[in-house]
Design an enzyme around this catalytic site. Structure first.
Site, short mmCIF file in Angstrom:
data_model
loop_
_atom_site.label_atom_id
_atom_site.label_comp_id
_atom_site.label_asym_id
_atom_site.label_seq_id
_atom_site.Cartn_x
_atom_site.Cartn_y
_atom_site.Cartn_z
N LYS A 80 84.81 39.75 140.73
CA LYS A 80 83.97 38.42 141.02
C LYS A 80 83.52 38.20 142.28
CE LYS A 80 85.29 33.69 140.18
NZ LYS A 80 86.37 32.77 139.81
N SER A 158 85.44 29.66 135.79
CA SER A 158 84.23 29.87 136.49
C SER A 158 84.00 31.33 136.59
CB SER A 158 84.40 29.59 137.94
OG SER A 158 85.44 30.15 138.62
N SER A 182 90.00 29.13 135.89
CA SER A 182 88.96 29.88 135.94
C SER A 182 89.00 31.41 135.51
CB SER A 182 88.29 29.83 137.45
OG SER A 182 87.30 28.91 137.49
N1 GLN Z 1 86.71 24.41 135.84
C1 GLN Z 1 87.61 23.93 136.92
C2 GLN Z 1 86.81 23.42 138.10
O1 GLN Z 1 85.55 23.45 137.81
C3 GLN Z 1 88.35 25.29 137.47
C4 GLN Z 1 87.67 26.16 138.50
C5 GLN Z 1 88.58 27.22 138.95
O2 GLN Z 1 89.44 27.36 138.49
N2 GLN Z 1 87.96 27.94 139.82
O3 GLN Z 1 87.24 23.26 139.31
#
Ligand code: GLN
Length: 495
Positions: A80, A158, A182
């Site tokens: 990532k 994400s 995410s």
């Molecule tokens: N969807 C969540 C957010 O937007 C989680 C993001 C994540 O785990 N990096 O914060």
């Protein structure tokens, strides 16, 4: 036609390399060819590191030939683009990090390379890991290989590029990060496996920070065994991260006995809100039944503060983000705009041009909840509720060994999904953020398909530092479910 090397599990790649059925150069080349051919479609990679991959694969082959080998010797790994990789563009999918090439390597990626992993490239994500659909990347959206009515779907977020790459056979595993879901939510959307270990299990050193009290690294893979193997590589204490734990790391692969007889599995009643998608409920009930059939004891539990988790997360995470992202101001990293107009103008213009809309929204929310006058009402209160949520889990874990829930409230959606209100997007995290706030390990595995033929994920949550139980129950469930559906939109690998 898919290249059969690409579709092997990571465990089979590892074993095949050891048995000299194929070389790391062959395996890596098969992946690089597939990526170069298909990435224009999926956009799951921001950077493809062909030269580095080829060199690492040759080195791995030499080590395999001499008999000395790491845990994933010669196995390709995607990263990532939130992990710092020395000398390799690291973007966090943000314009503000334009041209940023770190001078050091993150601890987790270092551990992967020390164990023989081969870096294929850096995968796309929501900007600074903020999002649930990979719609906020400066480098464009990512397509999942799953489709509905012939239309492409989002991979979740994400870690959307990581999940799409693994589901479309452009990598056997990809590193992800999970702050509020995410790793787990994109794994659920893409019909694969993703585990967020306990907070502190993997070092955060060299990972671009979003919300430091929540961020955790973890792997995305196609099977539970592959996740166990990757955790063996990624976990461990690191003196460079003061929140990293010195808890002993067991052999997670050895924990996969598949025996769940007598294990107590908690089913939280608060995860059945009114109006919940009936297909998700049915999949969850099927998972419960399969565990019961395997000899587990099903126990009803209550996590009474669940309903406050989303609101709590969306105060704590933006607060930490507003502080962490203060460092991007045109002075040290990436983009610089308006320097000729003076320091204040440079700060303002760089940040205005460099951050996307969602990141700006989070910074503003975070700054607001931390400001004098609102701190007590929002941030301090959220911190208190966070501990109530953690305490709910502590109490539940006096009675059960693991907790089973759905991972996400829906299957993947299309690119035509345009929520009127950002909170609609935040609802995707409703089942994953409580675990994050409590710092507990959670895994998502495919639970089945909905009527549109799209995967739905099941989440198993465990006690602090008990990834071994989480993985073993997940493994038993994976065997019982026998999920073997392939995405409708997987492109051919060979040129
Ligand atoms: N969807 C969540 C957010 O937007 C989680 C993001 C994540 O785990 N990096 O914060």
């Amino acid at each position: 036609m898919t290249n059969e090397l690409n579709t092997l599990t990571l465990a089979d790649m590892r074993d095949g390399l050891k048995a000299k059925k194929f070389s790391s150069v062959e395996l890596t080349e098969a992946h690089l060819k597939a990526i170069e051919k298909n990435n224009p479609h999926y956009n799951s990679y921001i950077t493809i590191t062909r030269d580095i991959a080829t060199k690492m694969a040759k080195d791995a082959d030499a080590r395999l030939a001499s008999g000395s080998q790491g845990l994933i010797e010669g196995v390709p790994v995607a990263v990532k683009d939130l992990f710092c990789t020395k000398g390799v563009l690291t973007t966090a999918a943000s314009h503000i990090l334009d041209g940023f090439k770190p001078q050091y390597e993150s601890t987790v990626t270092t551990q992967c390379w020390e164990q023989g992993g081969v870096m294929l490239g850096k995968t796309n994500l929501d900007e600074f890991a903020m999002g649930s659909a990979n719609l906020t990347s400066y480098y464009g959206t990512v397509k999942s290989p799953w489709m509905k009515d012939g239309q492409p779907l989002v991979p979740g977020g994400s870690s959307g590029g990581s999940a799409s790459a693994v589901a479309s056979f452009l990598a056997p595993t990809a590193l992800g990060t999970d702050t509020g879901g995410s790793i787990r939510q994109p794994a659920s959307f893409c019909g694969i496996v993703g585990i967020k270990p306990t907070y502190g299990r993997c070092s955060r050193w060299g990972i671009v920070a979003f919300a430091s009290s929540l961020d955790q690294a973890g792997p995305i893979t196609r099977t539970v065994r592959d996740s166990a193997i990757m955790l063996n590589v990624m976990c461990g204490h690191d003196a460079k991260d003061s929140t990293s734990s010195s808890e002993a790391v067991p052999d997670f692969e050895k924990a996969l006995t598949g025996n769940v007889k007598g294990k107590k599995i908690g089913i939280p009643k608060e995860y059945r809100p009114d109006g919940m998608n009936p297909e998700i409920l049915a999949m969850w009930d099927k998972g419960i039944q399969l565990l019961r059939d395997a000899g587990a004891e099903i126990v009803d539990i209550s996590l009474p503060h669940t309903k406050y988790a989303l609101a709590t997360y969306y105060i704590v995470a933006p607060a930490e983000c507003s502080s962490n992202l203060a460092r991007y101001d045109g002075v040290r990293f990436g983009l610089r705009v308006g320097a000729e107009e003076g320091l204040t103008a440079m700060y303002e213009k760089t940040r205005a041009a460099g951050f996307g809309k969602e990141v700006k929204r989070r910074i503003m929310i975070g700054t607001y909840v931390l400001s004098a006058g609102y701190y007590d009402a929002y941030y301090k209160k959220a911190q208190k509720v966070r501990w109530l949520i953690a305490d709910d889990f502590n109490k539940a874990f006096e009675k059960v060994d693991a907790i089973l829930t759905p991972t996400a409230p829906s299957a993947a959606f299309g690119f035509d999904y345009k929520p009127n209100d950002p909170v609609e997007m935040y609802l995707n995290d409703v089942f994953t953020v409580p675990t994050s706030l409590a710092g507990l390990p959670g895994i998502s595995i495919p639970g089945g398909l909905n009527k549109d033929g799209l995967p739905l994920g099941l989440q198993l949550i465990g006690k602090s530092f008990d990834e071994a139980t989480v993985l073993n129950v997940a493994y038993a469930l994976e065997q019982a479910i026998g999920f073997n559906a392939k995405p409708q939109g997987v492109l051919g690998m060979a040129a």
